[in-house]
Design a protein around this motif. Structure first.
Motif, PDB file in Angstrom:
ATOM      1  N   GLN A 247      -9.302   0.799  -0.314  1.00  0.00           N
ATOM      2  CA  GLN A 247      -8.039   1.160   0.535  1.00  0.00           C
ATOM      3  C   GLN A 247      -8.081   0.722   1.971  1.00  0.00           C
ATOM      4  O   GLN A 247      -6.928   0.288   2.483  1.00  0.00           O
ATOM      5  CB  GLN A 247      -8.198   2.911   0.780  1.00  0.00           C
ATOM      6  CG  GLN A 247      -7.930   3.442  -0.536  1.00  0.00           C
ATOM      7  CD  GLN A 247      -8.358   5.048  -0.438  1.00  0.00           C
ATOM      8  OE1 GLN A 247      -9.299   5.531  -0.078  1.00  0.00           O
ATOM      9  NE2 GLN A 247      -7.176   6.002  -0.756  1.00  0.00           N
ATOM     10  N   ALA A 251      -5.086  -1.447   3.416  1.00  0.00           N
ATOM     11  CA  ALA A 251      -4.384  -1.108   4.653  1.00  0.00           C
ATOM     12  C   ALA A 251      -4.375  -2.091   5.666  1.00  0.00           C
ATOM     13  O   ALA A 251      -3.260  -2.666   6.380  1.00  0.00           O
ATOM     14  CB  ALA A 251      -5.080  -0.013   5.425  1.00  0.00           C
ATOM     15  N   ALA A 278      -3.384   4.053   0.367  1.00  0.00           N
ATOM     16  CA  ALA A 278      -3.591   3.136   1.331  1.00  0.00           C
ATOM     17  C   ALA A 278      -2.317   2.830   2.167  1.00  0.00           C
ATOM     18  O   ALA A 278      -2.636   2.376   3.375  1.00  0.00           O
ATOM     19  CB  ALA A 278      -4.051   1.798   0.605  1.00  0.00           C
ATOM     20  N   LEU A 281      -2.472   4.688   5.577  1.00  0.00           N
ATOM     21  CA  LEU A 281      -3.640   4.511   6.369  1.00  0.00           C
ATOM     22  C   LEU A 281      -3.067   3.733   7.535  1.00  0.00           C
ATOM     23  O   LEU A 281      -2.735   2.536   7.246  1.00  0.00           O
ATOM     24  CB  LEU A 281      -4.820   4.225   5.447  1.00  0.00           C
ATOM     25  CG  LEU A 281      -6.180   3.899   6.326  1.00  0.00           C
ATOM     26  CD1 LEU A 281      -6.461   4.959   6.962  1.00  0.00           C
ATOM     27  CD2 LEU A 281      -7.158   3.201   5.539  1.00  0.00           C
TER      28      LEU A 281
END
Length: 312
Positions: A247, A251, A278, A281
């Protein structure tokens, strides 16, 4: 530019990472659609047509939920792998992909690799005719040089350029990405999790039968050990956010611009949910700078595998 920030790379359902179960693959593709992942990326070469057929089965009855992207130009057959983007055969390749996918139109049709025996503008001219015929909505290019992109764009607008790009492989930032952006094309990043390296959960060496990472120098010996040490640094940063290393890596890539769409592949429906999350984020400037400064080792073999190169 893109309606969703994360797509799904489908190659692994048919090749490159060892055997896969078709029923499980279809469940995974449908889970992606259920969670708002719209772009499904396949190619006529993946599994010698198997992948397009699989994607077609998965989207049956759900065509409006999916943005279908497929590619031509790499041909797999009994004699091995070769490049063919001759304009006289583009329409037939497209028609075959339409049949395998079970649809009337392809949303995004890529030239998978430029054929060194054919001027790219001739190939793109044949692709443009598919748009005129209503068989294709938009055109894309995969793994091209800035010069090839410019020559193609002079013939027809190019909606997207696909390339390998991840926290662990950043070479395209120096040439094709700026060129694509200057030409108004979106960036579709395949292998955005570093072919599994950035998930922090690689299978143990040696890789199993059919896993192409066994021939990638980034995944062998001291080079792999050095890269896994860098992954540990990514893992520590991810833990501070309460997310997985995958993730965090996605991101980071999404933070490179609104014109970037990663297409991570997975065979696990639960990973679909994780990857899609993701997009929510947001990384701090300091953490982005930390990730930018990580030093990875090794090169990749994508071009050599198809008898071509970035400079072709």
């Amino acid at each position: 530019m893109f309606s969703t920030r994360i797509g799904l790379g489908c190659m692994g359902f048919s090749q490159a990472y060892g055997p896969a179960d078709d029923d499980q693959s279809i469940l995974t593709i449908r889970a992606a659609l259920d969670h708002g992942v719209r772009l499904l990326d396949t190619a006529m070469s993946y599994g010698g047509g198997h992948n397009e057929e699989l994607v077609g089965r998965a989207v049956a009855g759900r065509r409006d939920d999916a943005v279908l992207a497929t590619k031509f130009g790499i041909v797999r057959g009994p004699e091995g792998v070769r490049l063919d983007a001759h304009p006289d055969r583009v329409r037939d390749y497209c028609d075959a992909s339409l049949r395998r996918l079970g649809v009337d139109v392809i949303d995004l049709y890529y030239l998978h690799r430029a054929d060194p025996t054919v001027p790219i503008e001739d190939t793109v001219g044949a692709m443009a005719a598919l748009v005129t015929a209503g068989k294709v909505r938009q055109l894309g290019l995969s793994e091209v040089s800035p010069a090839q992109f410019a020559a193609a764009r002079a013939v027809h607008p190019i909606a997207a350029v696909q390339l390998e790009w991840s926290l662990a492989w950043r070479e395209p930032e120096g040439d094709i990405i700026p060129a694509a952006r200057a030409g108004g094309a979106g960036i579709v990043a395949y292998s955005p999790l570093g072919r599994g390296l950035l998930t922090g959960a690689l299978p143990p060496e040696p890789f199993g039968p059919g896993d192409f990472r066994a021939g990638d120098p980034r995944f062998a010996g001291e080079t792999l050990a050095a890269n896994l040490a860098v992954v540990d640094a990514v893992r520590s940063k991810a833990a501070a956010y309460g997310v997985s290393t995958g993730q965090l890596a996605l991101a980071w890539l999404l933070a490179r611009g609104d014109d970037v769409l990663p297409i991570p592949g997975t065979r696990n429906p639960s990973r679909i949910v994780e990857n899609a999350a993701a997009a929510d984020l947001v990384l701090t400037p300091d953490d982005l700078a930390f990730l930018d400064g990580l030093a990875w080792q090794g090169d990749r073999r994508s071009f050599a595998a198809y008898g071509t190169s970035r400079s072709a």
